[in-house]
Design an enzyme around this catalytic site. Structure first.
Site, PDB file in Angstrom:
ATOM      1  CD  GLU A 133      -1.594 -10.169  -5.607  1.00  0.00           C
ATOM      2  OE1 GLU A 133      -0.746  -9.261  -5.474  1.00  0.00           O
ATOM      3  OE2 GLU A 133      -2.808  -9.981  -5.505  1.00  0.00           O
ATOM      4  CB  VAL A 135       3.133  -2.655   4.382  1.00  0.00           C
ATOM      5  CG1 VAL A 135       3.320  -2.322   5.853  1.00  0.00           C
ATOM      6  CG2 VAL A 135       2.826  -1.397   3.571  1.00  0.00           C
ATOM      7  CG  ASN A 150      -3.577  -6.130 -12.585  1.00  0.00           C
ATOM      8  OD1 ASN A 150      -4.731  -5.721 -12.728  1.00  0.00           O
ATOM      9  ND2 ASN A 150      -2.958  -6.112 -11.413  1.00  0.00           N
ATOM     10  CG  HIS A 201      -5.740  -8.304  -1.436  1.00  0.00           C
ATOM     11  ND1 HIS A 201      -5.825  -7.513  -0.310  1.00  0.00           N
ATOM     12  CD2 HIS A 201      -5.381  -7.482  -2.452  1.00  0.00           C
ATOM     13  CE1 HIS A 201      -5.544  -6.256  -0.633  1.00  0.00           C
ATOM     14  NE2 HIS A 201      -5.277  -6.219  -1.929  1.00  0.00           N
ATOM     15  CG  ASP A 229       5.952   4.512  -0.054  1.00  0.00           C
ATOM     16  OD1 ASP A 229       6.529   3.980   0.911  1.00  0.00           O
ATOM     17  OD2 ASP A 229       6.206   4.228  -1.238  1.00  0.00           O
ATOM     18  NE  ARG A 260      -5.546  -8.617  -8.986  1.00  0.00           N
ATOM     19  CZ  ARG A 260      -5.241  -7.624  -8.171  1.00  0.00           C
ATOM     20  NH1 ARG A 260      -4.431  -6.675  -8.574  1.00  0.00           N
ATOM     21  NH2 ARG A 260      -5.724  -7.602  -6.953  1.00  0.00           N
ATOM     22  NE  ARG A 319      -8.910   0.530  -1.945  1.00  0.00           N
ATOM     23  CZ  ARG A 319      -8.358  -0.627  -2.277  1.00  0.00           C
ATOM     24  NH1 ARG A 319      -8.426  -1.667  -1.457  1.00  0.00           N
ATOM     25  NH2 ARG A 319      -7.758  -0.763  -3.428  1.00  0.00           N
ATOM     26  N   GLY A 374      -3.322  -1.566  -0.754  1.00  0.00           N
ATOM     27  CA  GLY A 374      -4.563  -2.137  -0.212  1.00  0.00           C
ATOM     28  C   GLY A 374      -4.160  -3.193   0.807  1.00  0.00           C
TER      29      GLY A 374
HETATM   30  P1  ADP Z   1      -0.130  -2.807  -4.113  1.00  0.00           P
HETATM   31  O1  ADP Z   1       0.047  -4.048  -4.966  1.00  0.00           O
HETATM   32  O2  ADP Z   1      -1.366  -2.807  -3.273  1.00  0.00           O
HETATM   33  O3  ADP Z   1       0.138  -1.511  -4.796  1.00  0.00           O
HETATM   34  P2  ADP Z   1       2.332  -3.562  -2.769  1.00  0.00           P
HETATM   35  O4  ADP Z   1       2.136  -4.903  -2.165  1.00  0.00           O
HETATM   36  O5  ADP Z   1       3.248  -3.419  -3.920  1.00  0.00           O
HETATM   37  O6  ADP Z   1       0.942  -2.885  -3.005  1.00  0.00           O
HETATM   38  O7  ADP Z   1       2.809  -2.583  -1.616  1.00  0.00           O
HETATM   39  C1  ADP Z   1       3.078  -1.237  -1.860  1.00  0.00           C
HETATM   40  C2  ADP Z   1       3.358  -0.550  -0.534  1.00  0.00           C
HETATM   41  O8  ADP Z   1       4.393  -1.266   0.163  1.00  0.00           O
HETATM   42  C3  ADP Z   1       3.935   0.844  -0.715  1.00  0.00           C
HETATM   43  O9  ADP Z   1       2.906   1.807  -0.804  1.00  0.00           O
HETATM   44  C4  ADP Z   1       4.716   1.027   0.569  1.00  0.00           C
HETATM   45  O10 ADP Z   1       3.844   1.564   1.538  1.00  0.00           O
HETATM   46  C5  ADP Z   1       5.083  -0.373   1.001  1.00  0.00           C
HETATM   47  N1  ADP Z   1       6.517  -0.650   0.929  1.00  0.00           N
HETATM   48  C6  ADP Z   1       7.227  -1.030  -0.137  1.00  0.00           C
HETATM   49  N2  ADP Z   1       8.538  -1.170   0.189  1.00  0.00           N
HETATM   50  C7  ADP Z   1       8.648  -0.876   1.495  1.00  0.00           C
HETATM   51  C8  ADP Z   1       9.725  -0.816   2.433  1.00  0.00           C
HETATM   52  N3  ADP Z   1      10.973  -1.122   2.072  1.00  0.00           N
HETATM   53  N4  ADP Z   1       9.442  -0.479   3.699  1.00  0.00           N
HETATM   54  C9  ADP Z   1       8.176  -0.183   4.069  1.00  0.00           C
HETATM   55  N5  ADP Z   1       7.122  -0.205   3.241  1.00  0.00           N
HETATM   56  C10 ADP Z   1       7.349  -0.530   1.983  1.00  0.00           C
END
Ligand code: ADP
Length: 406
Positions: free
Chosen positions: A385, A332, A8, A181, A283, A92, A242, A213
């Site tokens: 993914e 999330v 990726n 996605h 986050d 990807r 975003r 995202g």
């Molecule tokens: P991306 O691939 O879009 O970067 P992810 O699917 O890895 O995203 O998600 C990242 C987001 O998930 C983080 O920015 C955070 O907000 C959220 N996240 C990760 N772990 C936790 C948790 N234990 N509790 C709440 N939110 C979380």
């Protein structure tokens, strides 16, 4: 064992994994890693093998330099691309435009088609293409496969795919909803009929990919009929950084009143908006902490996020008519118990009987978080993914070998 190298490539980074395409969704990859800050004065290559991270900090002038370093570190631990059997390299690719509804074996012609799509994804496709060129040069004897983030949504019906704007302009500039996605929505939605013990051809569902995202999809009988992201990944739900759906007039207003340039507005809406634009953090773990500390901005950002999420859930329930399942996935969606509860709070009259206790269970496995008799079942299904890209790439590579191309 045979592996797929999943890549990726971003503008200044490359994420990679060596994935067993026959593995389970929850299996850890043999190797995972990240090349970061390519082109900066100081970058880093990290490679995780068997849970142990090996990290080097050094200047990484180019993607190919970074990948070579990563392969060398893998080789030092006997898991380099020449130490293990790599049957395909899966790339990807963010934007497949109207052209691609399936993964593609990468030949020169496919490379130039991805290049032709750069105007639709000026930030993402050039970086994806760089990664493809570098990896093809480094591993020329292995089939390379492009897996497009838009492909799953390629055939959403015209009423959902087209915008109510002048059709001559729209068709001249390829303005339509593409959705993103897709690999995740497809992967997760394919698991739901098994959890329901139903024929996929009868299942109507909503999938909610809530990561940094975020996007929602309405899927009827295995085929998406609508999704929240649009021409670009900026549309739809409020996200980490975003804005999601906004009045397009806001852009004219900012140009005229604030004197902002298009690039400034692009940056504002993509990187300085969403939850971060209001609360200062994107986050959700930090957001939750701030909410607990009574931070009003954090509370407001969270409420906007949930409001927008409920809007999409409601509109997709109407679009689908009957819904068998609503599924949460990504960072999330898989981890934040409160987001799930608030997204579906007080919807019993719509057949959603949320199970608060089940929602609190932490697990890496797919699980149900509605009551067993809820007319609309609610699930958490971890996305993967990389595994989905590995499986698609392995299938395309097998076909290429069967045709004697490799
Ligand atoms: P991306 O691939 O879009 O970067 P992810 O699917 O890895 O995203 O998600 C990242 C987001 O998930 C983080 O920015 C955070 O907000 C959220 N996240 C990760 N772990 C936790 C948790 N234990 N509790 C709440 N939110 C979380």
């Amino acid at each position: 064992m045979a592996y797929v190298l999943v890549l990726n490539s971003g503008s200044s980074s490359v994420k990679f994994q060596l994935v067993d395409p026959a593995g389970e969704a929850t299996d850890a990859p043999l190797v995972s890693g990240l090349v970061e800050q390519v082109g900066e004065p100081m970058g880093a290559v990290s490679v995780t093998v068997g849970g142990q991270e090996h990290r080097e900090e050094l200047e990484i002038p180019t993607h190919s330099f970074g990948l070579e370093r990563a392969f060398a570190i893998m080789g030092e631990h006997n898991v380099g691309p020449t130490d293990v059997e790599v049957i395909a390299v899966g790339h990807r690719v963010v934007h497949g435009g109207k052209l691609f509804s399936e993964p593609q074996l990468i030949v020169d012609e496919i490379e130039s088609m991805i290049e032709d799509l750069i105007p639709l994804a000026p930030l993402h496709n050039p970086a994806n293409l760089d990664g493809i060129r570098v990896a093809r040069a480094m591993l020329p004897d292995i089939p390379h496969v492009a897996v497009f983030d838009t492909a799953f949504f390629n055939h959403i019906p015209p009423a959902a795919a087209l915008y109510a704007i002048n059709s001559e302009v729209a068709s001249q500039y390829d303005v339509r909803r593409y959705g993103f996605h897709g690999t995740s929505h497809e992967f997760v939605s394919q698991q739901v009929p098994k959890l329901l013990d139903k024929d996929p051809a009868t299942v109507n569902q909503i999938t909610l990919h809530l990561g940094n995202g975020a996007s929602a999809a309405a899927i009827r009988h295995g085929r998406p009929i609508d999704t929240s992201m649009g021409l670009t990944p900026l549309a739809g739900l409020a996200m980490g950084t975003r804005c999601g759906d906004i009045d397009p007039g806001i852009i004219f207003h900012l140009v005229r009143q604030a004197g902002m340039s298009i690039d400034e507005i692009d940056n504002l809406l993509n990187k300085q908006s969403g939850v971060k634009g209001i609360a200062g953090v994107n986050d959700f773990r930090l957001l939750r902490q701030r909410i607990e500390e009574q931070d009003q901005d954090a509370w407001l950002a969270y409420n906007i996020y949930i409001h927008q999420l409920r809007r999409f859930i409601g509109s997709y329930m109407i679009a689908l008519g009957r819904v068998d399942a609503i599924t949460f996935t990504a960072g999330v969606g898989e981890n934040d118990t409160e987001v799930r509860q608030d997204a579906l709070y007080n919807l019993d009259m719509y057949g959603i009987h949320f199970d608060k206790e089940a929602n609190l269970v932490r697990s890496k496995e797919p699980r149900m978080i509605s009551t067993a008799d809820s007319p609309v079942k609610v699930f958490v299904v971890p996305t993967n993914e990389e595994l989905a890209i590995a499986q698609k790439s392995a299938a395309v590579a097998a076909q290429a070998r069967a045709e004697g191309l490799y």
